[in-house]
Design a protein around this motif. Sequence first.
Motif, PDB file in Angstrom:
ATOM      1  N   LEU A  50      -2.477  -1.379   0.417  1.00  0.00           N
ATOM      2  CA  LEU A  50      -3.367  -1.451  -0.743  1.00  0.00           C
ATOM      3  C   LEU A  50      -2.739  -0.848  -1.998  1.00  0.00           C
ATOM      4  O   LEU A  50      -3.379  -0.797  -3.052  1.00  0.00           O
ATOM      5  CB  LEU A  50      -4.677  -0.721  -0.448  1.00  0.00           C
ATOM      6  N   GLY A  51      -1.540  -0.358  -1.896  1.00  0.00           N
ATOM      7  CA  GLY A  51      -0.897   0.257  -3.058  1.00  0.00           C
ATOM      8  C   GLY A  51      -1.682   1.467  -3.502  1.00  0.00           C
ATOM      9  O   GLY A  51      -2.045   2.321  -2.686  1.00  0.00           O
ATOM     10  N   LYS A  52      -2.015   1.491  -4.798  1.00  0.00           N
ATOM     11  CA  LYS A  52      -2.693   2.678  -5.357  1.00  0.00           C
ATOM     12  C   LYS A  52      -4.211   2.628  -5.145  1.00  0.00           C
ATOM     13  O   LYS A  52      -4.916   3.559  -5.494  1.00  0.00           O
ATOM     14  CB  LYS A  52      -2.404   2.765  -6.850  1.00  0.00           C
ATOM     15  N   SER A  53      -4.722   1.513  -4.633  1.00  0.00           N
ATOM     16  CA  SER A  53      -6.175   1.383  -4.514  1.00  0.00           C
ATOM     17  C   SER A  53      -6.716   1.969  -3.211  1.00  0.00           C
ATOM     18  O   SER A  53      -6.045   1.936  -2.190  1.00  0.00           O
ATOM     19  CB  SER A  53      -6.585  -0.081  -4.576  1.00  0.00           C
ATOM     20  N   THR A  54      -7.920   2.488  -3.296  1.00  0.00           N
ATOM     21  CA  THR A  54      -8.607   3.003  -2.107  1.00  0.00           C
ATOM     22  C   THR A  54     -10.033   2.505  -2.162  1.00  0.00           C
ATOM     23  O   THR A  54     -10.649   2.527  -3.232  1.00  0.00           O
ATOM     24  CB  THR A  54      -8.681   4.551  -2.128  1.00  0.00           C
TER      25      THR A  54
END
Length: 345
Positions: free
Chosen positions: A206-210
């Motif tokens: 998700l890379g930087k997303s949560t």
Amino acid sequence: IKKRAVSCPAFPGHSIFRHGSTLVVAEHEGGVIKPPSLSALAAATCLPDPDSSVSVLLAGSGPSLQQAASHAASCHPSISKVLVADSDKFKNPLAEPWAKLVHLVQQSGGYSHIFAAANSFGKNVMPRAAALLDVSPITDVTGISDSNTFVRPIYAGNALCTVRYTGANPCILTIRSTSFPVHQKSVDSNEASISQVDLSTFDADLGKSTYISQTSQDEERPDLGNARIVVTGGRALKSAENFKLIEELAKKLGAAVGATRAAVDAGYVPNDLQVGQTGKIVAPELYMAFGVSGAIQHLAGMRDSKVIVAVNNDADAPIFQVADYGLVGDLFEVIPELLEKLPEK
Ligand code: FAD
């Protein structure tokens, strides 16, 4: 191959020729395809293909996904295939995995066109997918002239721009649902094949997303994007408490609630109710605006409504220039009177 001329239901009189195949990226809820995605399907069928036809991509997990797949398979005669990505990775509505999924499916499908609705979902996913595929998306399409020529509004809806797509495949489009109504005849029975997307090479990072949480609107109220009646309140409501007058009136009319950006910014209502250039685009049969000045950015989201009713205490308010019925008056007097006189729904 002999090309077939097809008349687009959304644009009667136009004959369209094309070679290629189309993918519609669709959302679903409660086991059915959501109305904006049905409009994206309606738009996609304006580009029918002589060889293969439209495929629908669905993702999620659980039984409702399978029900939605069955719905997609039977909801339009042009649909030949439903692609299902069944995984927990799509349980939450995050754009990152969805964009990667579109990229993955495009690599195996080689589609010429990919359609999605220009709603929060499509606006979130499709530019990311376009970046992964290294193409430039065409957003907010309101008209299709041929397979490479599209119409979209610019300058907050004050001008229409005709865009010719000259890039590589796929041509990625988000469409305005209000311009591609779903006609009853497009929900005839049809049995398309349903197949699973091979996710063995899928990278779910998700890379930087949560994902934190999801809240959804009051289910009793119609969806703002598809409601037949919308009752909108502006800054003049003065508080979240007073905004309940708008909600009460909407309830009595079976309408969706809308708001101006000024009302949203002031914290009277959440921002998913915002109508306008940077909010939702609506075109209901009846749009009622209370204490709304009619700024150009607001008009961009509602000017296509069939009948516009405006109540404002300033006779020179710009909203009256687009209103079919205008009442110069104080909304704090008009709404209670309406509530009293309107019959219970
Ligand atoms: P106001 O402009 O303050 O108008 C309030 C109106 O209520 C006035 O006309 C006044 O006469 C009337 N009034 C006051 N009291 C009463 C009363 N008692 N009874 C009846 N009438 C009364 N705005 C949007 O709505 N949607 C958008 O998507 C959007 N996007 C934007 C994007 C950009 C880039 C920018 C710069 C702005 C955007 N805006 C948008 C903001 C827009 O420019 C306006 O500021 C906003 O629409 C004004 O909201 P309003 O009509 O509620 O408030």
